[in-house]
Design a protein around this motif. Sequence first.
Motif, PDB file in Angstrom:
ATOM      1  N   LEU A  41       0.846  -1.191   0.000  1.00  0.00           N
ATOM      2  CA  LEU A  41       0.000   0.000   0.000  1.00  0.00           C
ATOM      3  C   LEU A  41       0.880   1.240   0.000  1.00  0.00           C
ATOM      4  O   LEU A  41       1.262   1.748   1.054  1.00  0.00           O
ATOM      5  CB  LEU A  41      -0.902   0.014   1.240  1.00  0.00           C
ATOM      6  N   SER A  42       1.245   1.725  -1.164  1.00  0.00           N
ATOM      7  CA  SER A  42       2.042   2.950  -1.230  1.00  0.00           C
ATOM      8  C   SER A  42       1.658   3.715  -2.483  1.00  0.00           C
ATOM      9  O   SER A  42       0.931   3.217  -3.345  1.00  0.00           O
ATOM     10  CB  SER A  42       3.541   2.634  -1.237  1.00  0.00           C
ATOM     11  N   LYS A  43       2.173   4.932  -2.611  1.00  0.00           N
ATOM     12  CA  LYS A  43       1.892   5.697  -3.816  1.00  0.00           C
ATOM     13  C   LYS A  43       2.644   5.130  -5.011  1.00  0.00           C
ATOM     14  O   LYS A  43       2.344   5.474  -6.153  1.00  0.00           O
ATOM     15  CB  LYS A  43       2.244   7.167  -3.605  1.00  0.00           C
ATOM     16  N   TYR A  44       3.593   4.238  -4.771  1.00  0.00           N
ATOM     17  CA  TYR A  44       4.374   3.642  -5.854  1.00  0.00           C
ATOM     18  C   TYR A  44       3.685   2.417  -6.455  1.00  0.00           C
ATOM     19  O   TYR A  44       3.931   2.058  -7.608  1.00  0.00           O
ATOM     20  CB  TYR A  44       5.762   3.260  -5.348  1.00  0.00           C
ATOM     21  N   ALA A  45       2.834   1.766  -5.675  1.00  0.00           N
ATOM     22  CA  ALA A  45       2.126   0.581  -6.165  1.00  0.00           C
ATOM     23  C   ALA A  45       0.966   0.271  -5.234  1.00  0.00           C
ATOM     24  O   ALA A  45       1.031   0.544  -4.025  1.00  0.00           O
ATOM     25  CB  ALA A  45       3.062  -0.612  -6.250  1.00  0.00           C
ATOM     26  N   LEU A  46      -0.065  -0.310  -5.809  1.00  0.00           N
ATOM     27  CA  LEU A  46      -1.191  -0.829  -5.036  1.00  0.00           C
ATOM     28  C   LEU A  46      -1.325  -2.301  -5.397  1.00  0.00           C
ATOM     29  O   LEU A  46      -1.656  -2.648  -6.531  1.00  0.00           O
ATOM     30  CB  LEU A  46      -2.479  -0.073  -5.374  1.00  0.00           C
ATOM     31  N   LEU A  47      -1.035  -3.159  -4.426  1.00  0.00           N
ATOM     32  CA  LEU A  47      -1.069  -4.604  -4.646  1.00  0.00           C
ATOM     33  C   LEU A  47      -1.817  -5.232  -3.472  1.00  0.00           C
ATOM     34  O   LEU A  47      -1.217  -5.759  -2.536  1.00  0.00           O
ATOM     35  CB  LEU A  47       0.353  -5.157  -4.749  1.00  0.00           C
ATOM     36  N   PRO A  48      -3.145  -5.186  -3.499  1.00  0.00           N
ATOM     37  CA  PRO A  48      -3.920  -5.621  -2.338  1.00  0.00           C
ATOM     38  C   PRO A  48      -4.292  -7.101  -2.362  1.00  0.00           C
ATOM     39  O   PRO A  48      -4.513  -7.706  -3.410  1.00  0.00           O
ATOM     40  CB  PRO A  48      -5.185  -4.763  -2.453  1.00  0.00           C
ATOM     41  N   ASN A  49      -4.326  -7.685  -1.174  1.00  0.00           N
ATOM     42  CA  ASN A  49      -4.922  -9.010  -0.954  1.00  0.00           C
ATOM     43  C   ASN A  49      -4.323 -10.104  -1.824  1.00  0.00           C
ATOM     44  O   ASN A  49      -5.027 -10.824  -2.540  1.00  0.00           O
ATOM     45  CB  ASN A  49      -6.436  -8.948  -1.168  1.00  0.00           C
ATOM     46  N   ASN A  50      -2.999 -10.251  -1.736  1.00  0.00           N
ATOM     47  CA  ASN A  50      -2.332 -11.307  -2.484  1.00  0.00           C
ATOM     48  C   ASN A  50      -2.277 -12.572  -1.631  1.00  0.00           C
ATOM     49  O   ASN A  50      -1.572 -12.620  -0.624  1.00  0.00           O
ATOM     50  CB  ASN A  50      -0.910 -10.883  -2.854  1.00  0.00           C
ATOM     51  N   LEU A  51      -3.033 -13.582  -2.034  1.00  0.00           N
ATOM     52  CA  LEU A  51      -3.028 -14.859  -1.319  1.00  0.00           C
ATOM     53  C   LEU A  51      -1.707 -15.556  -1.600  1.00  0.00           C
ATOM     54  O   LEU A  51      -1.428 -15.950  -2.732  1.00  0.00           O
ATOM     55  CB  LEU A  51      -4.200 -15.725  -1.773  1.00  0.00           C
ATOM     56  N   GLU A  52      -0.879 -15.676  -0.568  1.00  0.00           N
ATOM     57  CA  GLU A  52       0.446 -16.267  -0.731  1.00  0.00           C
ATOM     58  C   GLU A  52       0.382 -17.783  -0.631  1.00  0.00           C
ATOM     59  O   GLU A  52      -0.617 -18.362  -0.211  1.00  0.00           O
ATOM     60  CB  GLU A  52       1.403 -15.700   0.325  1.00  0.00           C
ATOM     61  N   ARG A  53       1.503 -18.416  -0.985  1.00  0.00           N
ATOM     62  CA  ARG A  53       1.562 -19.880  -0.959  1.00  0.00           C
ATOM     63  C   ARG A  53       1.983 -20.392   0.415  1.00  0.00           C
ATOM     64  O   ARG A  53       2.325 -21.576   0.550  1.00  0.00           O
ATOM     65  CB  ARG A  53       2.544 -20.369  -2.019  1.00  0.00           C
ATOM     66  N   ASP A  54       1.995 -19.515   1.426  1.00  0.00           N
ATOM     67  CA  ASP A  54       2.510 -19.865   2.742  1.00  0.00           C
ATOM     68  C   ASP A  54       1.420 -19.914   3.804  1.00  0.00           C
ATOM     69  O   ASP A  54       0.437 -19.168   3.751  1.00  0.00           O
ATOM     70  CB  ASP A  54       3.561 -18.839   3.190  1.00  0.00           C
ATOM     71  N   MET A  55       1.650 -20.778   4.772  1.00  0.00           N
ATOM     72  CA  MET A  55       0.898 -20.797   6.021  1.00  0.00           C
ATOM     73  C   MET A  55       1.773 -20.169   7.096  1.00  0.00           C
ATOM     74  O   MET A  55       3.009 -20.217   7.017  1.00  0.00           O
ATOM     75  CB  MET A  55       0.531 -22.229   6.412  1.00  0.00           C
ATOM     76  N   ALA A  56       1.139 -19.574   8.105  1.00  0.00           N
ATOM     77  CA  ALA A  56       1.894 -18.962   9.194  1.00  0.00           C
ATOM     78  C   ALA A  56       0.993 -18.817  10.413  1.00  0.00           C
ATOM     79  O   ALA A  56      -0.243 -18.921  10.326  1.00  0.00           O
ATOM     80  CB  ALA A  56       2.439 -17.593   8.782  1.00  0.00           C
ATOM     81  N   THR A  57       1.618 -18.577  11.550  1.00  0.00           N
ATOM     82  CA  THR A  57       0.892 -18.282  12.782  1.00  0.00           C
ATOM     83  C   THR A  57       0.780 -16.772  12.925  1.00  0.00           C
ATOM     84  O   THR A  57       1.768 -16.051  12.748  1.00  0.00           O
ATOM     85  CB  THR A  57       1.625 -18.875  13.999  1.00  0.00           C
ATOM     86  N   ARG A  58      -0.420 -16.292  13.242  1.00  0.00           N
ATOM     87  CA  ARG A  58      -0.665 -14.860  13.367  1.00  0.00           C
ATOM     88  C   ARG A  58      -0.195 -14.345  14.725  1.00  0.00           C
ATOM     89  O   ARG A  58      -0.485 -14.941  15.769  1.00  0.00           O
ATOM     90  CB  ARG A  58      -2.162 -14.572  13.200  1.00  0.00           C
ATOM     91  N   ILE A  59       0.534 -13.219  14.695  1.00  0.00           N
ATOM     92  CA  ILE A  59       1.110 -12.611  15.892  1.00  0.00           C
ATOM     93  C   ILE A  59       0.695 -11.145  15.955  1.00  0.00           C
ATOM     94  O   ILE A  59       0.580 -10.478  14.922  1.00  0.00           O
ATOM     95  CB  ILE A  59       2.652 -12.716  15.854  1.00  0.00           C
ATOM     96  N   LYS A  60       0.494 -10.641  17.178  1.00  0.00           N
ATOM     97  CA  LYS A  60       0.177  -9.223  17.323  1.00  0.00           C
ATOM     98  C   LYS A  60       1.322  -8.384  16.781  1.00  0.00           C
ATOM     99  O   LYS A  60       2.484  -8.642  17.073  1.00  0.00           O
ATOM    100  CB  LYS A  60      -0.075  -8.882  18.794  1.00  0.00           C
TER     101      LYS A  60
END
Length: 364
Positions: A316-335
């Motif tokens: 999310l920047s003025k240089y590019a907008l690339l929203p909601n890219n579903l990646e090929r990775d799983m991860a644990t969510r951290i604060k």
Amino acid sequence: MSASILDIRTDPSRIDADEYVRELMRWHFRAETGCRFWLRRASALDFDPLTDVKGVADLVKFPHLIDEFRQAAVEDLVPRGLGPGAPIAGIYESSGTTGAPKRFVMFDEWLDAYLSWDDRLEQVAARSGPLNMLAVVPSGPHMFGEVTTRWARRCGGVKFTVDLDPRWVKTLIAQGRPGDADAYAEHIVEQAAHILRSQDVGVLATTPALLERFARYPELVGLINKSVRAIVWSGAQLDTDTRELLRSEVFPGIPLMGIYGSTTILGGTRERPDEDFHGAPIHDPFSPYLFFRVIDPDTGQEVEFGRRGRVVMSHLSKYALLPNNLERDMATRIKPPAGAIGSSVTEVGPVASFGGAPVIEGVY
């Protein structure tokens, strides 16, 4: 609100994230400042970004459309608001793990700001003096090569490099030629070994798979421990047991600095200092410009902190907008850190398949 809120800051903690997102929508979806890709694509969205995206929570309205960047002309990705001749660091591609590569424009201003934020190596150089870097990483169409070039300059040293083509290794594995893939990886290590024997190397940048190969050879372990002041690793994953072994027994006293990122967000993370999650590194993105969510792959809803899910990345920047890219990775969510939006992640690992094709990491 002045568009100055869109200027990249290395400490953006005082930015109102919702206000930032609203201004970003005005930048990317107005004819005066937006790029041809988004101005054209807006008509096919089932919402109006200028009126319906009022803050961070509304970014979920954007569909997963990153595959369209496989065919998009790079000229269509340049925001008009940057003005004519905005310096470009390069055109970089995704790894191609899940199909034809996707291409993105990396602007100089963005890359310099991102590296100013991730100043870990500069801090090491400030303590020890100028540092040369050995980068055993993908280059060419891959972003990491340019990142390491600029890191070496910021550390006051030069960069040594070894050609590395991760796509060829993946091709060999997919063709059922693991022996050839192993021979290629050994060829890479042999070239790196020659540099370590003959040159003063203060920083080693490589992938987890190759770092493990270095650790197999006592001579190389000795050379690294003698001169290297920091090891930067970036790739799919470095499992907890291997990470602990490398830190405590193989390369004791040398900080291992992890990066988790993607070309689809034009950047990556900083490993959180002095804190981990059951031995696994915690990865903090450059908020609010790089934004992570972790979702339940079945429901699409965000999982609770401490739970595991599929990683969704946004730039999310003025240089590019690339929203909601579903990646090929799983991860644990951290604060995330105080003041940051989205989530930090830990225990990152690739899914077995993506888009109907098996995920092959190879030397990455």
